[in-house]
Design a protein around this motif. Sequence first.
Motif, PDB file in Angstrom:
ATOM      1  N   ILE A 169       0.842  -1.203   0.000  1.00  0.00           N
ATOM      2  CA  ILE A 169       0.000   0.000   0.000  1.00  0.00           C
ATOM      3  C   ILE A 169       0.875   1.250   0.000  1.00  0.00           C
ATOM      4  CG2 ILE A 169      -1.596   1.337   1.438  1.00  0.00           C
ATOM      5  CD1 ILE A 169      -2.850  -1.390   2.280  1.00  0.00           C
ATOM      6  N   CYS A 173       2.236   2.047  -3.332  1.00  0.00           N
ATOM      7  CA  CYS A 173       1.313   2.049  -4.472  1.00  0.00           C
ATOM      8  C   CYS A 173       1.267   3.415  -5.174  1.00  0.00           C
ATOM      9  CB  CYS A 173      -0.083   1.691  -3.970  1.00  0.00           C
ATOM     10  SG  CYS A 173      -1.312   1.660  -5.287  1.00  0.00           S
ATOM     11  N   ASP A 174       1.164   3.361  -6.478  1.00  0.00           N
ATOM     12  CA  ASP A 174       1.023   4.620  -7.243  1.00  0.00           C
ATOM     13  C   ASP A 174       0.005   4.441  -8.375  1.00  0.00           C
ATOM     14  OD1 ASP A 174       2.412   2.974  -8.909  1.00  0.00           O
ATOM     15  OD2 ASP A 174       4.134   4.309  -9.184  1.00  0.00           O
ATOM     16  N   ARG A 175      -1.037   3.656  -8.098  1.00  0.00           N
ATOM     17  CA  ARG A 175      -2.024   3.393  -9.145  1.00  0.00           C
ATOM     18  C   ARG A 175      -2.864   4.621  -9.506  1.00  0.00           C
ATOM     19  NH1 ARG A 175      -4.529  -1.796  -6.206  1.00  0.00           N
ATOM     20  NH2 ARG A 175      -2.644  -3.048  -6.198  1.00  0.00           N
ATOM     21  N   CYS A 176      -2.974   5.567  -8.603  1.00  0.00           N
ATOM     22  CA  CYS A 176      -3.859   6.722  -8.849  1.00  0.00           C
ATOM     23  C   CYS A 176      -3.020   7.996  -8.935  1.00  0.00           C
ATOM     24  CB  CYS A 176      -4.882   6.859  -7.725  1.00  0.00           C
ATOM     25  SG  CYS A 176      -5.815   5.352  -7.399  1.00  0.00           S
ATOM     26  N   LEU A 224      -4.294  11.228  -7.142  1.00  0.00           N
ATOM     27  CA  LEU A 224      -4.211  11.238  -5.683  1.00  0.00           C
ATOM     28  C   LEU A 224      -2.770  11.323  -5.199  1.00  0.00           C
ATOM     29  CD1 LEU A 224      -6.961   8.658  -4.623  1.00  0.00           C
ATOM     30  CD2 LEU A 224      -7.147  11.062  -5.257  1.00  0.00           C
ATOM     31  N   ARG A 225      -1.897  10.612  -5.883  1.00  0.00           N
ATOM     32  CA  ARG A 225      -0.496  10.674  -5.461  1.00  0.00           C
ATOM     33  C   ARG A 225       0.053  12.104  -5.612  1.00  0.00           C
ATOM     34  NH1 ARG A 225      -0.145   9.339  -2.405  1.00  0.00           N
ATOM     35  NH2 ARG A 225       2.106   9.426  -2.274  1.00  0.00           N
ATOM     36  N   PRO A 235       0.570   6.775   0.536  1.00  0.00           N
ATOM     37  CA  PRO A 235      -0.617   5.999   0.918  1.00  0.00           C
ATOM     38  C   PRO A 235      -0.522   5.545   2.374  1.00  0.00           C
ATOM     39  CG  PRO A 235       0.209   5.297  -1.227  1.00  0.00           C
ATOM     40  CD  PRO A 235       1.244   6.226  -0.665  1.00  0.00           C
ATOM     41  N   VAL A 244     -10.182   4.411   0.207  1.00  0.00           N
ATOM     42  CA  VAL A 244      -8.943   4.737  -0.516  1.00  0.00           C
ATOM     43  C   VAL A 244      -7.886   5.133   0.507  1.00  0.00           C
ATOM     44  CG1 VAL A 244     -10.002   5.383  -2.717  1.00  0.00           C
ATOM     45  CG2 VAL A 244      -9.684   7.124  -0.946  1.00  0.00           C
ATOM     46  N   ARG A 245      -6.642   4.878   0.162  1.00  0.00           N
ATOM     47  CA  ARG A 245      -5.553   5.075   1.141  1.00  0.00           C
ATOM     48  C   ARG A 245      -4.762   6.337   0.871  1.00  0.00           C
ATOM     49  NH1 ARG A 245      -6.228  -0.108   3.263  1.00  0.00           N
ATOM     50  NH2 ARG A 245      -7.872  -1.044   2.078  1.00  0.00           N
ATOM     51  N   CYS A 246      -5.206   7.122  -0.089  1.00  0.00           N
ATOM     52  CA  CYS A 246      -4.567   8.402  -0.395  1.00  0.00           C
ATOM     53  C   CYS A 246      -5.609   9.503  -0.268  1.00  0.00           C
ATOM     54  CB  CYS A 246      -4.007   8.406  -1.813  1.00  0.00           C
ATOM     55  SG  CYS A 246      -2.731   7.161  -2.062  1.00  0.00           S
ATOM     56  N   ALA A 256      -9.654   1.078  -7.962  1.00  0.00           N
ATOM     57  CA  ALA A 256      -8.220   0.747  -7.961  1.00  0.00           C
ATOM     58  C   ALA A 256      -7.744   0.319  -6.583  1.00  0.00           C
ATOM     59  CB  ALA A 256      -7.420   1.961  -8.445  1.00  0.00           C
ATOM     60  N   CYS A 257      -8.341   0.895  -5.552  1.00  0.00           N
ATOM     61  CA  CYS A 257      -7.889   0.604  -4.182  1.00  0.00           C
ATOM     62  C   CYS A 257      -8.600  -0.613  -3.579  1.00  0.00           C
ATOM     63  CB  CYS A 257      -8.122   1.844  -3.303  1.00  0.00           C
ATOM     64  SG  CYS A 257      -6.843   2.067  -2.049  1.00  0.00           S
ATOM     65  N   PHE A 286      -6.920  -3.836  -2.098  1.00  0.00           N
ATOM     66  CA  PHE A 286      -6.308  -3.752  -0.768  1.00  0.00           C
ATOM     67  C   PHE A 286      -7.347  -4.044   0.323  1.00  0.00           C
ATOM     68  CE2 PHE A 286      -3.204  -0.598  -2.807  1.00  0.00           C
ATOM     69  CZ  PHE A 286      -2.224  -1.567  -2.969  1.00  0.00           C
TER      70      PHE A 286
HETATM   71  S1  SF4 Z   1      -5.790   5.319  -3.450  1.00  0.00           S
HETATM   72 FE1  SF4 Z   1      -5.185   3.165  -3.190  1.00  0.00          FE
HETATM   73  S2  SF4 Z   1      -4.911   2.365  -5.290  1.00  0.00           S
HETATM   74 FE2  SF4 Z   1      -4.881   4.629  -5.409  1.00  0.00          FE
HETATM   75  S3  SF4 Z   1      -2.686   5.181  -5.274  1.00  0.00           S
HETATM   76 FE3  SF4 Z   1      -3.539   5.283  -3.187  1.00  0.00          FE
HETATM   77  S4  SF4 Z   1      -3.127   3.247  -2.309  1.00  0.00           S
HETATM   78 FE4  SF4 Z   1      -2.902   3.084  -4.547  1.00  0.00          FE
END
Ligand code: SF4
Length: 253
Positions: free
Chosen positions: A37, A40-43, A46-47, A70, A142-144, A158-159, A162
């Motif tokens: 987690i 993670c850089d899927r989004c 948000l990142r 995250p 979501v973690r971000c 995407a999240c 997790f």
């Molecule tokens: S919200 Fe979740 S899936 Fe998206 S970048 Fe953050 S940890 Fe990754």
Amino acid sequence: MNLSAPHPGPAAPGCADHPPHLVPERTRCLEGLHRDIIECDRCPRLRTYCAEVGQTRVRRYRDQEYWARPVPGFGDPEARLFILGLAPGAHGANRTGRMFTGDDSGRWLYGALYEFGFADRPESVSRDDGLTLTDAYISNVVRCAPPGNKPSPGEIAACRPFLEAELAMLTRVRVVLALGRIAFDTYVRLRRAQGFDPGRIDFRHGAEYRIPGLPVLLSSYHPSRQNTNTGVLTAPMWREIFARARALLDEPS
Ligand code: SF4
């Protein structure tokens, strides 16, 4: 043992009990999941937002270094109470690196967790403040931190792996408490996708649902300032939710 901060070492061995088909990438246990987690850089939206907030900060925290990554789940791996919120606060968990830590929502949540015997102190200040949860675990959809506290449907999707992995690993969970409609809908959608049949259920504060084969689902308004400052969620309403969770856990299984 409580899990909070990043796990610096390799993924812990000996997690054969955790079903690999539900677990993303290399993750096979909570420590490894937390590490995935954090990395993670899927989004990208948000990142970028989390990093920008960490750079610009707000005046009251300008001397602090923001986590700006995250935020993994936090709590007791043997938890029977699973709490699902929405997202890290931009200047709360995105600053401190621990779920619901360092903002008003956290004050409400940890205050209740302490009162009902799930936390060893009523306040959560930083990820190294020594706070321990017993029988409870906190996660988010979501973690971000999202701009305006509004993750997009694509970011929620995407999240979701997790969340799925956490729920698969926390095998003792008996009560899921969803904070707010998005948490409720995300949880129900995930369970439908897994083949469970929740029937026709909808988010409502104080609702309690028993879905065959799953933990009891409780729902509450989220303790955001938007709700607590306007009286949508009052202290007695909030307390009642945790009293009910405690009563459910105290029932003989
Ligand atoms: S919200 Fe979740 S899936 Fe998206 S970048 Fe953050 S940890 Fe990754």
